[in-house]
Design a protein around this motif. Structure first.
Motif, PDB file in Angstrom:
ATOM      1  N   ASN A 285      47.103  39.669  37.714  1.00 48.31           N
ATOM      2  CA  ASN A 285      47.636  39.272  39.010  1.00 48.31           C
ATOM      3  C   ASN A 285      48.981  39.894  39.339  1.00 48.31           C
ATOM      4  N   ASP A 286      49.731  40.302  38.306  1.00 47.10           N
ATOM      5  CA  ASP A 286      51.058  40.871  38.533  1.00 47.10           C
ATOM      6  C   ASP A 286      51.014  42.349  38.902  1.00 47.10           C
ATOM      7  N   ILE A 287      49.843  42.961  38.887  1.00 43.36           N
ATOM      8  CA  ILE A 287      49.709  44.372  39.255  1.00 43.36           C
ATOM      9  C   ILE A 287      49.289  44.470  40.712  1.00 43.36           C
ATOM     10  N   ASP A 288      50.112  45.115  41.521  1.00 47.12           N
ATOM     11  CA  ASP A 288      49.865  45.237  42.955  1.00 47.12           C
ATOM     12  C   ASP A 288      48.744  46.233  43.230  1.00 47.12           C
ATOM     13  N   TYR A 289      48.030  46.015  44.335  1.00 41.00           N
ATOM     14  CA  TYR A 289      46.972  46.952  44.710  1.00 41.00           C
ATOM     15  C   TYR A 289      47.502  48.368  44.933  1.00 41.00           C
TER      16      TYR A 289
ATOM     17  N   PRO B  11      44.431  39.426  31.698  1.00 40.71           N
ATOM     18  CA  PRO B  11      43.902  38.135  32.151  1.00 40.71           C
ATOM     19  C   PRO B  11      42.937  38.316  33.317  1.00 40.71           C
ATOM     20  N   ILE B  12      41.900  37.442  33.345  1.00 46.70           N
ATOM     21  CA  ILE B  12      40.863  37.479  34.373  1.00 46.70           C
ATOM     22  C   ILE B  12      40.896  36.161  35.141  1.00 46.70           C
ATOM     23  N   TYR B  13      40.817  36.242  36.479  1.00 48.55           N
ATOM     24  CA  TYR B  13      40.969  35.071  37.334  1.00 48.55           C
ATOM     25  C   TYR B  13      39.733  34.839  38.199  1.00 48.55           C
ATOM     26  N   ALA B  14      39.518  33.566  38.543  1.00 48.74           N
ATOM     27  CA  ALA B  14      38.437  33.219  39.474  1.00 48.74           C
ATOM     28  C   ALA B  14      38.756  33.762  40.861  1.00 48.74           C
ATOM     29  N   ALA B  15      37.781  34.393  41.483  1.00 49.73           N
ATOM     30  CA  ALA B  15      37.995  34.980  42.802  1.00 49.73           C
ATOM     31  C   ALA B  15      38.112  33.917  43.887  1.00 49.73           C
ATOM     32  N   LEU B  16      37.448  32.783  43.680  1.00 47.28           N
ATOM     33  CA  LEU B  16      37.398  31.707  44.674  1.00 47.28           C
ATOM     34  C   LEU B  16      37.251  30.367  43.948  1.00 47.28           C
ATOM     35  N   ASP B  17      37.493  29.283  44.657  1.00 48.77           N
ATOM     36  CA  ASP B  17      37.139  27.973  44.124  1.00 48.77           C
ATOM     37  C   ASP B  17      35.650  27.957  43.809  1.00 48.77           C
ATOM     38  N   GLY B  18      35.302  27.294  42.717  1.00 46.17           N
ATOM     39  CA  GLY B  18      33.889  27.210  42.380  1.00 46.17           C
ATOM     40  C   GLY B  18      33.654  26.391  41.134  1.00 46.17           C
TER      41      GLY B  18
ATOM     42  N   LEU C  77      34.023  40.530  28.805  1.00 44.49           N
ATOM     43  CA  LEU C  77      35.158  39.671  28.483  1.00 44.49           C
ATOM     44  C   LEU C  77      35.370  39.613  26.966  1.00 44.49           C
ATOM     45  N   SER C  78      36.446  38.925  26.568  1.00 40.24           N
ATOM     46  CA  SER C  78      36.680  38.666  25.149  1.00 40.24           C
ATOM     47  C   SER C  78      35.787  37.514  24.703  1.00 40.24           C
ATOM     48  N   LEU C  79      35.488  37.451  23.415  1.00 40.43           N
ATOM     49  CA  LEU C  79      34.649  36.380  22.898  1.00 40.43           C
ATOM     50  C   LEU C  79      35.321  35.021  23.073  1.00 40.43           C
ATOM     51  N   ASP C  80      36.641  34.983  22.913  1.00 39.92           N
ATOM     52  CA  ASP C  80      37.381  33.726  23.074  1.00 39.92           C
ATOM     53  C   ASP C  80      37.262  33.164  24.493  1.00 39.92           C
ATOM     54  N   SER C  81      36.917  34.008  25.452  1.00 39.17           N
ATOM     55  CA  SER C  81      36.808  33.562  26.844  1.00 39.17           C
ATOM     56  C   SER C  81      35.717  32.525  27.048  1.00 39.17           C
TER      57      SER C  81
ATOM     58  N   LYS D 253      40.523  28.943  42.741  1.00 39.57           N
ATOM     59  CA  LYS D 253      40.837  30.337  43.032  1.00 39.57           C
ATOM     60  C   LYS D 253      42.162  30.706  42.374  1.00 39.57           C
ATOM     61  N   GLY D 254      42.165  31.825  41.649  1.00 36.55           N
ATOM     62  CA  GLY D 254      43.366  32.283  40.982  1.00 36.55           C
ATOM     63  C   GLY D 254      43.589  31.680  39.612  1.00 36.55           C
ATOM     64  N   GLU D 255      42.728  30.780  39.192  1.00 36.69           N
ATOM     65  CA  GLU D 255      42.845  30.185  37.855  1.00 36.69           C
ATOM     66  C   GLU D 255      42.347  31.183  36.804  1.00 36.69           C
ATOM     67  N   GLN D 256      43.102  31.322  35.714  1.00 33.25           N
ATOM     68  CA  GLN D 256      42.642  32.223  34.664  1.00 33.25           C
ATOM     69  C   GLN D 256      41.430  31.616  33.975  1.00 33.25           C
ATOM     70  N   ILE D 257      40.341  32.371  33.934  1.00 35.64           N
ATOM     71  CA  ILE D 257      39.106  31.894  33.324  1.00 35.64           C
ATOM     72  C   ILE D 257      38.732  32.671  32.078  1.00 35.64           C
ATOM     73  N   ALA D 258      39.412  33.796  31.824  1.00 34.31           N
ATOM     74  CA  ALA D 258      39.007  34.650  30.715  1.00 34.31           C
ATOM     75  C   ALA D 258      40.094  35.680  30.419  1.00 34.31           C
TER      76      ALA D 258
END
Length: 226
Positions: A19-23, A105-112, A148-152, A164-169
């Motif tokens: 998330n800290d890397i700008d487009y 880090p990997i984040y959820a694109a939307l609420d779900g 993803l990583s196995l720990d994910s 949305k935006g929550e780290q999931i993996a």
């Protein structure tokens, strides 16, 4: 009920990795069969691709390389997952890849909610994979996060809510991620066709018309500008 493409086009942009890397620090990457410079490299291993992509990032002063939706690739020829003798070769990529050579880090694109997850262990497959289910304005669809990583997968439960935006993996590294250079495969899926923890991310030319309808361009949601 609104059309999914219309809904996605009007949603705010989503970050699904680092998330800290700008487009502005993203660069488009062409891994298609028409890329003559890529073909001349004779890349065969995950390490080969990792070095190629890192050099590409360095030369473009970028941090993440992206692309690959509806891209015809030779990348899958080493794997029987895509080259079953009893079916047509699958070599058209129907997700969007985000390449970065670190456990990002990997984040959820939307609420779900968590639809399903599993480790797809075959060579060239997704490795650890998480699929989320979303509903917006009465329209149900899914997002898939592969390599993803196995720990994910630890602590996950089907039906759990994620925001949305929550780290999931965390991004996986080879060989656990299907033995690829590190990258996130991100895909939108309308109908999961009763599949659990897995869904095709590569199709054949004969099935492309169906997957174009069922798996719209993920950049409708991410909104990365090339």
């Amino acid at each position: 009920m609104k059309n999914l493409l219309e809904i996605l086009s009007k949603t705010e942009s989503s970050k699904v990795i680092s998330n800290d890397i700008d487009y502005a620090d993203y660069v488009a990457l062409d891994l298609s069969v028409t890329n003559e410079k890529l073909a001349a490299q004779h890349l065969t291993t995950a390490k080969d691709y990792e070095e190629y992509i890192q050099d590409y990032l360095n030369r473009n002063k970028a941090k993440i390389a992206f692309g690959g939706y509806i891209e015809h690739r030779n990348l899958y020829q080493r794997s029987t997952v895509f080259n079953d003798q009893n079916s047509d070769e699958r070599n058209i990529h129907i997700g969007l890849d985000l390449w970065i050579n670190e456990p990002a880090p990997i984040y959820a694109a939307l609420d779900g909610k968590i639809h399903s997850f599993q480790n797809n262990t075959a060579l060239g497959d997704y490795g650890p994979t998480i699929i989320l289910k979303h509903e917006i304005e009465g329209c149900t669809f899914h997002t898939l996060y592969g390599h993803l990583s196995l720990d994910s997968l630890n602590g996950k439960k089907v039906g759990d809510f994620v925001g949305k935006g929550e780290q999931i993996a965390t991004l996986g590294l080879p060989p656990i991620n299907g033995d690829y250079a590190p990258h996130l495969h991100f895909q939108i899926i309308t109908d999961m066709e009763n599949k659990i923890g897995d869904y095709p991310g590569v199709c054949s030319s004969k099935t492309l018309a169906f997957y174009l309808r069922n798996c719209p361009d993920p950049n409708l949601l991410l909104k990365i500008k090339s």
